[in-house]
Structure formats: structure tokens, C-alpha cells
Design a protein around this motif. Sequence first.
Motif: not given
Length: 675
Positions: A652-657
Motif C-alpha cells: 500500500n505504501r508503494a502504491n500511494l507513493m
Amino acid sequence: MAKKKQPTGTGQDRPSRPVAPKPTLPPSSSRPVVNRTTEATVRPPARPVSPKTSDSGLESDLPIESRPVVWWPLAVLAVLGFVLYVNTFGHQYALDDIAAVSQNLFVKKGLAGIPDLMRTEFWHFSNISLGYYRPLSLITFAIEQEYFKDNPNISHMINAGLYALTGLAIGALLQKWLPGQVITAFLIGLVFIAHPIHTEIVANIKGRDEILSFLFISLMLLSYWRYLETKHWGWIVGACVSLYLAFLSKESSIVSLGLIPAMQYWFARRNVWQSLISLWPFLIVAALFFYQKQKMIGTLSGTPPVDWANYPYAIEKTQKSTTFKFLLYYIRLLIYPHPLVYDYSYNVIPSGGKGDLLTWGGFFAFVGMVWLAWKGFLKRTLWGFGLFWFFVTMAPGLGFIWFRGGIFAERFAYAAVMGFAFILIWALEKFLIKKPETTSEEPVAKPALARYVPLFALMAVVTGLYSFKTVERNRDWENNFVLFNSGLPYAPNSCQVQRHVANEWIEKGLKDRNKADSIANATNAIKPKPSPEQIKKAQTLIDTNIAHANKHGRWALDHLQQSTRIYPNFGEAYFSMAYVFQKITPNVDSAKYYYKQTIRAANAYAPAYNNLGVIYQTEGFTQNNRQKLELASYYYNRSMVVNPAYVDGPNNRANLMKATGIDVKFLPDSILNKY
């Protein structure tokens, strides 16, 4: 030169004293046997002793006399062990099966995951370090994944098959130990195989670690016995390999080192020194295994969590007193295995203490049993061996509470049933089998089997009841919903049982909610547009499913509130509450509140951070609020910090970034508390 007198009956114990004042006399087939009791106090030689060899030598009395094995009892034990668990073949994954199989990414990789399984802890993907190194059962799960994928039916069949092999192994071993006492050996094995307390091990796929451990311990003892009979070193190699495989199954197999000298002292009639010195090859295997464990997972003991649910007695500082209380509970379940409960977490069995009668009862029972075990050791009695076996095999279970403050578990009594069986069968033979009446001139006695009729009748009842209870209890292990609800009547004070039941209602509520969403999406997708009749019909179905979802959500919350009343700082219960408000009965503010309650109670629980991130990300995009997107990024990063193995947070962090370029690892308390 004297030869060892063989028992004339099929179920008599070894004599307690010489039947003649001169032990060098050969046994007479017509000698009366009325004084043959079960407490052997004199060591009869197992074979002619060479006058040129010192009796204290390491192998001066080897090989011992070879003892034949009658095969029909082995077949009966194996078939019974398999048949008792046939009704588990249609079962699904339940309880720890989920973590051991479904959620273990290395197991899911099949054969390719085996190297990783050899160098990771058993509960690696559960983010706890208990120091458990048990790769063998996980490797078998990986092999099943390779060829059968997610098929619990195959896994249950394999468990039943391994249990049947255990029946074969102990059947042969018992006859080796009790020569000429086929009935006694068979009945001891029968009690072990039929005992209902084994359902937690055999009906639960994860219990394979315990099955394999005991199976390989039995094969180790049987292989070493063959060495005693043949003096061929190949059997020692086989015993060492079996011990190593037992260690790979479960490291608590270390206690089996106490059984090797015990069986020699009691049943091969070797002295204490000869029995103990024979341990040296097995000590080498143990040292090599624990060296391997240290190198592979970096620890020998792990770090148990501060956890009220599973380690409450460590927090309350009552480990020692509660150990004696547990002893009474284990003895009761061995004698009367009802009710059986899958979970004994806080607060099913309250802590022991100075003012607790069960604690004192357990203490005096322990002292009395130790005294009897010592007396039985000196006299080499059958019941003495049973007590010794019980203490050795219960050491891991009682040590779990004594050293770690952990909870009671039926699985810890799996091997101890054998010790109970020795004592039970000895007692029943003592009181139900009449000694043959004879004269000094000519023995006149009933046929051996006729004297056993009362014992056979009682054992038929006991075995029948045990088997009935086993088959009935198997049904509770069908899936999580059935299992968890089976625990409510008998463990209403378990915070875990209440949470488990709630989570099952959550699953049902999610299905209802998803079904409602699917109907709405399908209706909206009708081209060019749905008719009024279609809309009305769809709305009725949607309303029905949402009503079911809300009902299941309320039931879940009822159990979760009860769980937190039992244990007010139960983080996982607060997490489930938050999930209900996030997914089933939408209330964003309540969901945030309970996720933050989860973090306060269990600050290393990664899913709580991740789910908070999901809520803030949704709000951030909906409200075009950058600060909430930063909060989402912060919580995703926190989930990675508290549990690096948790995959949802990094994804989720990677997608948001990627979507926003935001990557926040720190925020002041003023921002965290504001939202």
C-alpha cells in the motif's frame, strides 16, 4: 546356567521375587504361579552370563534374547487409529492450520520453499519469535502444496495414516518390552490409540509436528531395542536418524533421551550405568541438532511476547503455583477426557496460588507421584515405568507454564497417554484377573483367556466410550466456525474463544455485505438501464443482505465486548471491533477509534497500522486532503517497522507513493491526535 523364565499367561507381569530360593535352578513348567505378582524386585538374567566378562562393562550383557512380535495386535492398532479419524477427511483448515499452511508463504511455494523452511522459525509469518524450529512438518505441507495445492482432505488423510503408523510402531515396541504378554501390550496400545485427547493432534493438520515427533521417537526406541537384540551398529544408526527426524518435527523431543535408558533398565534388565552410558550417540545427535537450530534461526529459546491471552501466568507471576494446578487438570483429562476444549487461554483456568485448593492438590499429587515413581524405579514395576513415562513426556507441557507462563493445552498430553495406559492396564489386571488356583502336585487353572474375560469386558466398554468420544470430537474440528462455537459452552471465560467466535460472524457479515455490493453492481451494469421492476427486486435483495450483515456484525461486537471484559487490553479484540465498523456496519470514526485502541494495547500489531492507513488514504483522495494522505503514508511505514514480514503495508505504501509521491515516516503527536 540360568535362563529367564517366560510368563505362561498372555498378560501376566514379570515376577516380583524368585519363586525358588536358588535362582540358578531352571524354571519348571509345573511350578505354581500364585506368588507371581507385578512388582519385580530381582533382576532375572536375560541371557546366559559369561563368567569371563565384567558385569559392569558397557555391553557385557549384549545381545539380549530376541523377542518375537505377534502381528495381529499391530494390525488392529493401525486400522483402529486410521478408522477413528476417517470422519475428518472432509474437513477444512482450522485454527493453527491457517498460519501453518494457508498463510505460510514458503509452504505455498511447494518444493521451491523447502530451503527457506529449513532456515526459518515455525511461526515466522505470524511475527512472533518463540524459538520454535520444526521444519519437517512444514516440509510435508510444502510437498502437499506442490502436488495437491490447497487440499485439506489430503492433509487429513496423511495425518490419519501417520497415526496408523504410530499404532504399528508402539504395538511392536510394547511387545518387545513385555515378552509373552501379548494381551497386556495390546491393551496398553489400545488405550493410547483410542484416547480422545489425541483429537487435537490428529484432527488438526498443524498437529502433524506432534504426530511425527512421537512416531520417530517410537521408531528410535524400537530401532535401539533391535540393537540390544542383535548388537548390530546399523540399528544404532537407524535410531540416531529417527531421533534427528523427531527433533526436526519438534525440538521438545529432547525429553526422549530419558526414555532410552529407562526402557533398558526396566525391560532389558540392564543396570543404571549400562543404561545411561548408552546415551552417548544420541547426545551427539542432540548437540548437532541444536547447533543447526542456532545457525538456522539465530536463537535457541526465542522471545515470548508479553501477551495476556497466551502467557498470562508470566505477567501475573504465578507460573510455579499454576504448574501444580495444571498437573491436576492433565491427570483429570487423562482419566476422564470430557469436556475437551480447543483453547485454554486467559481466563479459562485462573492462576494458582497459596489460597487455591487445586494448587495444593496438585502439589501433593506431584509429591506422591514422585515418591511412587522412585519406589517403582527401585522395584522395576510396570506402574513405575508408567509414572516415569508420564513425568518425562509431560515435562515440555509443564515446563511451558513453569518457565514461560504459557497456557494449558491438550496437545501437551499426547505422549503422556502412554504412561497413563501402563498404569491403567496394570491396575485393571491386578484387580480383575484372578490368579490360577493350583496344588503343589499338579496345577489346575482356567484357560488363560477365560481369566481375562472381566478385563476384556471392561476394556471393551472403555475403548468403546473413548472411540465414541473421539469420533464425536472430530466433528468439532470441521472448520473454524464449528470449532470455535464448540468452545463457548465449556470455555466462556476465554478471551480468545470469544474473539474467535466473533471473527467467524465477521466473516459471514463480510460475505453478506459483498453479496449486496455484487447485486448493486450487477443491476447498475444492465444496459441501457435497469427497469423499475429489476431495480425493485435488486433493492429487496440488497436490503436483505445488508440486514444479515448488520445482524452478524452486532453478534460479533457482542462477543468482542465480552472478550475485552475478560481481558481489557486485548488488542486483537479491539482490531476486530474496528474491522466491523470499517467493513460491515460502516462507521469511520468508530473504526479509527478502535484501531488506535488496538495500537495502544498491542503496539506491534501491523494490520492495525495498515488499516488505519487505508482509511486515511480513502478520506484523503475523497476530500482532496493532503494531510490525511500523509497520515496514510505514515501508518503504512509504521506497519513495516513493527513487522517487516507483513506484506500489505509495503504494498500500500508503494502504491500511494507511486500515485502521489508522498512518503512520510514521522509525524508529530499534534497531527496524529487531530485526526
